[in-house]
Scaffold this active site. Structure first.
Site, PDB file in Angstrom:
ATOM      1  N   GLN A 134      18.359  -4.449   1.832  1.00  0.00           N
ATOM      2  CA  GLN A 134      17.634  -3.360   0.824  1.00  0.00           C
ATOM      3  C   GLN A 134      17.763  -1.850   1.185  1.00  0.00           C
ATOM      4  OE1 GLN A 134      13.715  -3.268   1.336  1.00  0.00           O
ATOM      5  NE2 GLN A 134      13.174  -2.251  -0.489  1.00  0.00           N
ATOM      6  N   GLY A 135      18.610  -1.239   0.503  1.00  0.00           N
ATOM      7  CA  GLY A 135      18.844   0.368   0.888  1.00  0.00           C
ATOM      8  C   GLY A 135      18.106   1.313   0.228  1.00  0.00           C
ATOM      9  N   SER A 137      14.636   2.713   1.628  1.00  0.00           N
ATOM     10  CA  SER A 137      14.174   3.967   2.815  1.00  0.00           C
ATOM     11  C   SER A 137      15.256   4.854   3.327  1.00  0.00           C
ATOM     12  CB  SER A 137      13.472   3.188   3.955  1.00  0.00           C
ATOM     13  OG  SER A 137      12.268   2.339   3.517  1.00  0.00           O
ATOM     14  N   GLU A 252       6.340 -10.019  -4.794  1.00  0.00           N
ATOM     15  CA  GLU A 252       5.759 -10.248  -3.740  1.00  0.00           C
ATOM     16  C   GLU A 252       5.897 -11.704  -3.062  1.00  0.00           C
ATOM     17  OE1 GLU A 252       3.925  -8.304  -1.748  1.00  0.00           O
ATOM     18  OE2 GLU A 252       3.777  -6.599  -2.999  1.00  0.00           O
ATOM     19  N   GLU A 383      -2.091   1.450   4.628  1.00  0.00           N
ATOM     20  CA  GLU A 383      -2.848   2.802   3.737  1.00  0.00           C
ATOM     21  C   GLU A 383      -2.230   2.483   2.280  1.00  0.00           C
ATOM     22  OE1 GLU A 383      -1.342   3.183   6.809  1.00  0.00           O
ATOM     23  OE2 GLU A 383      -3.175   3.478   8.160  1.00  0.00           O
TER      24      GLU A 383
HETATM   25  C1  LIG Z   1      10.111  -4.369  10.061  1.00  0.00           C
HETATM   26  C2  LIG Z   1      10.579  -3.390   9.112  1.00  0.00           C
HETATM   27  C3  LIG Z   1      11.639  -3.648   8.113  1.00  0.00           C
HETATM   28  C4  LIG Z   1      12.000  -2.850   7.227  1.00  0.00           C
HETATM   29  N1  LIG Z   1      12.936  -3.074   6.326  1.00  0.00           N
HETATM   30  C5  LIG Z   1      13.430  -2.381   5.511  1.00  0.00           C
HETATM   31  C6  LIG Z   1      14.611  -2.677   4.477  1.00  0.00           C
HETATM   32  O1  LIG Z   1      15.222  -3.648   4.482  1.00  0.00           O
HETATM   33  N2  LIG Z   1      14.951  -1.586   3.702  1.00  0.00           N
HETATM   34  C7  LIG Z   1      14.314  -0.362   3.435  1.00  0.00           C
HETATM   35  O2  LIG Z   1      14.852   0.244   2.533  1.00  0.00           O
HETATM   36  N3  LIG Z   1      13.227  -0.251   4.252  1.00  0.00           N
HETATM   37  C8  LIG Z   1      12.798  -1.125   5.214  1.00  0.00           C
HETATM   38  N4  LIG Z   1      11.902  -0.594   6.104  1.00  0.00           N
HETATM   39  C9  LIG Z   1      11.188   0.580   5.827  1.00  0.00           C
HETATM   40  C10 LIG Z   1       9.694   0.695   5.325  1.00  0.00           C
HETATM   41  O3  LIG Z   1       9.802   0.555   3.832  1.00  0.00           O
HETATM   42  C11 LIG Z   1       9.336   1.884   5.560  1.00  0.00           C
HETATM   43  O4  LIG Z   1       9.005   1.946   7.062  1.00  0.00           O
HETATM   44  C12 LIG Z   1       7.832   2.227   5.075  1.00  0.00           C
HETATM   45  O5  LIG Z   1       7.871   2.277   3.751  1.00  0.00           O
HETATM   46  C13 LIG Z   1       6.855   3.315   5.650  1.00  0.00           C
HETATM   47  O6  LIG Z   1       7.539   4.421   5.611  1.00  0.00           O
HETATM   48  P1  LIG Z   1       8.118   5.438   6.892  1.00  0.00           P
HETATM   49  O7  LIG Z   1       8.361   4.223   7.861  1.00  0.00           O
HETATM   50  O8  LIG Z   1       8.787   6.460   6.462  1.00  0.00           O
HETATM   51  O9  LIG Z   1       6.634   5.921   7.329  1.00  0.00           O
HETATM   52  P2  LIG Z   1       5.839   7.197   6.646  1.00  0.00           P
HETATM   53  O10 LIG Z   1       6.006   7.042   5.051  1.00  0.00           O
HETATM   54  O11 LIG Z   1       6.373   8.419   7.422  1.00  0.00           O
HETATM   55  O12 LIG Z   1       4.434   7.012   6.873  1.00  0.00           O
HETATM   56  C14 LIG Z   1       3.938   7.576   7.939  1.00  0.00           C
HETATM   57  C15 LIG Z   1       2.360   7.193   8.171  1.00  0.00           C
HETATM   58  O13 LIG Z   1       1.741   7.952   7.247  1.00  0.00           O
HETATM   59  C16 LIG Z   1       1.040   7.461   6.243  1.00  0.00           C
HETATM   60  N5  LIG Z   1       1.163   7.624   5.004  1.00  0.00           N
HETATM   61  C17 LIG Z   1       1.998   8.167   4.349  1.00  0.00           C
HETATM   62  N6  LIG Z   1       1.754   8.621   2.883  1.00  0.00           N
HETATM   63  C18 LIG Z   1       0.329   8.361   2.746  1.00  0.00           C
HETATM   64  C19 LIG Z   1      -0.631   8.450   1.921  1.00  0.00           C
HETATM   65  N7  LIG Z   1      -0.110   8.972   0.554  1.00  0.00           N
HETATM   66  N8  LIG Z   1      -1.882   8.153   1.768  1.00  0.00           N
HETATM   67  C20 LIG Z   1      -2.146   7.542   3.134  1.00  0.00           C
HETATM   68  N9  LIG Z   1      -1.439   7.473   4.252  1.00  0.00           N
HETATM   69  C21 LIG Z   1      -0.103   7.869   3.981  1.00  0.00           C
HETATM   70  C22 LIG Z   1       1.470   5.921   6.507  1.00  0.00           C
HETATM   71  O14 LIG Z   1       0.435   4.729   6.162  1.00  0.00           O
HETATM   72  C23 LIG Z   1       1.853   5.978   7.776  1.00  0.00           C
HETATM   73  O15 LIG Z   1       0.865   5.653   8.593  1.00  0.00           O
HETATM   74  C24 LIG Z   1      11.401  -1.794   7.253  1.00  0.00           C
HETATM   75  C25 LIG Z   1      10.155  -1.255   8.031  1.00  0.00           C
HETATM   76  C26 LIG Z   1       9.857  -2.046   8.855  1.00  0.00           C
HETATM   77  C27 LIG Z   1       8.894  -1.685   9.732  1.00  0.00           C
END
Ligand SMILES: Cc1cc2nc3c(=O)[nH]c(=O)nc-3n(C[C@H](O)[C@H](O)[C@H](O)COP(=O)(O)OP(=O)(O)OC[C@H]3O[C@@H](n4cnc5c(N)ncnc54)[C@H](O)[C@@H]3O)c2cc1C
Length: 401
Positions: A134-135, A137, A252, A383
């Protein structure tokens, strides 16, 4: 709520149980056995093991249970799928390979793809002949997914794509990716995105592994440098990709399987509390420990009945309410608490990882403790899940992000 299953579903449950009784014996000795060292989960050997087990499930008709027969599925009901997930989790059987393909890419193609795309991709997703990732993020697009910056520019019958994806689970052995790209940078951010299918073997795709806190490298950065994607690999309309991406994320995991996984963790905690001594007595004799374990049992019961409520609504054809997300949120938080408690029970030994002579159960708990952090972020952070539950369940004004 109706707690009973029909004779047809019970017969299917028995079929799954009978199959498991035979085939679980064929699993290698290291499966769920901390005393035998197995391959690391990011190794090629583990990937091959996963494909070997997948083939057995596939040959038995246990992959894509609720998918239509014409696309290689079993054509069974959602309830039979739930029964299957429950029995697999109870037996602690390995799941199928290609989880992102089966769980997310396949259902998206089935719901929004053309007939040609369905015929081309769906059977090979189920057989795991083609592995998917899944591309979505990016460095600046996680919780705020609509902020995707990877740019796709139309050039005749192709898009030319430039940008970077991150946290791409399994990207290093995937053949295809579901990809969210920006096609109109002038439109409001939710309205300028398009959903594409990317051949990961295309020229200009570079995959670089990222190492996690567990020491494993299961996900990656993916760089896209003038990658050409035929327009025939677009899903849905141009600039309507946001709505499809939200659809993908709505597929889900089964709420009932989540409950059984937590039940398994509780059983493991109890077994450990029987084994680990404190002042010459097993920890299980300590009333504080017993109270904590009882509370986990109560929390699991709450999960179970909320999961059944979600399933009942689904069977009645009701619009999905917040229940599935609530199970997901509570189940994830409960897992974090249970993993923390496992570390508390181990006391000073909790610092010892796999391979250390005195590590409790050869460091298996340390691995699950560290992995639990990632699961609490992966499909949306806690969150963000709270925000969505509030929006769907309580209906306050939407976040203005
Ligand atoms: C094990 C794992 C596997 C993954 N696999 C994939 C994958 O295959 N493909 C893919 O595309 N992505 C993948 N991801 C990425 C994942 O979807 C993102 O890490 C996730 O959506 C959070 O985004 P971020 O890491 O940029 O954190 P951020 O969005 O930068 O968040 C940082 C912090 O701010 C908080 N925050 C942000 N916005 C808000 C808001 N509006 N209200 C309250 N709090 C907020 C968050 O809760 C978090 O604590 C994976 C992540 C993990 C950990």
């Amino acid at each position: 709520m109706d707690f009973s299953y029909s004779p047809k579903e019970e017969a299917f449950r028995q079929e799954v149980k009978d199959w498991l009784a035979i085939h679980m014996k064929e699993l290698p000795k290291w499966w769920h056995n901390p005393d035998v060292v197995g391959p690391e989960i990011d190794s090629d050997e583990y990937h091959q093991f996963s494909l070997w087990w997948h083939k057995k499930l596939y040959d038995a008709g246990f992959v894509g249970i609720a998918w239509p027969k014409e696309y290689g599925g079993r054509g069974a009901t959602v309830l039979e799928q739930a029964v299957y997930n429950e029995e697999m989790a109870k037996a602690r059987a390995p799941g199928p390979a290609n989880g992102l393909g089966i769980g997310w890419a396949g259902p998206t193609i089935m719901s929004y793809g053309t007939e040609e795309q369905k015929k081309r991709f769906l059977p090979r997703i189920l057989s795991a002949e083609e592995h998917w990732c899944q591309g979505f993020s990016e460095p600046e697009a996680g919780s705020d997914l609509a902020n995707v910056q990877t740019r796709a520019v139309e050039e005749g019958d192709h898009y030319v794509v430039n940008g970077q994806k991150v946290w791409t689970t399994g990207g290093h052995y995937s053949d295809w990716a579901i990809l969210l790209v920006r096609t109109d940078p002038t439109a409001p951010k939710h309205r300028g995105l398009t959903y594409l299918l990317l051949d990961m073997h295309s020229p200009g795709v570079t995959v670089r592994p990222l190492r996690q806190i567990t020491g494993h490298a299961e996900f990656n950065e993916v760089f896209l440098d003038n990658v050409r994607i035929p327009r025939s690999l677009q899903i849905g309309e141009t600039n309507r990709g946001w709505h499809i991406a939200v659809g993908t994320l709505a597929f889900e995991r089964s709420a009932l399987a989540t409950t059984v996984q937590r039940e398994n963790t509780l059983k493991d905690l109890i077994a450990m509390a029987k084994k680990v001594d404190h002042a010459g007595m097993p920890l299980l004799n300590d009333p504080m420990v017993r109270q904590k374990l009882a509370q986990f049992y109560i929390d699991i019961s709450v999960l179970k009945y909320t999961g059944l409520r979600a399933l009942t609504g689904q069977l009645r054809g009701e619009r999905p309410g917040p229940e599935v997300l609530i199970v997901n949120l509570l189940g994830t938080e409960l897992n974090l608490r249970m993993q923390d408690f496992a570390m508390e029970l181990q006391g000073p030994y909790s610092r010892l990882l796999r391979g250390s002579a005195r590590a409790v159960e050869n460091g298996a708990w340390q691995n699950s403790f560290l992995s639990a952090r990632g699961t609490a972020i992966a499909s949306g952070t806690l969150e963000i899940k709270r925000n969505v539950i509030a929006e769907r369940g309580l209906g306050p004004p939407r976040s203005t992000r």
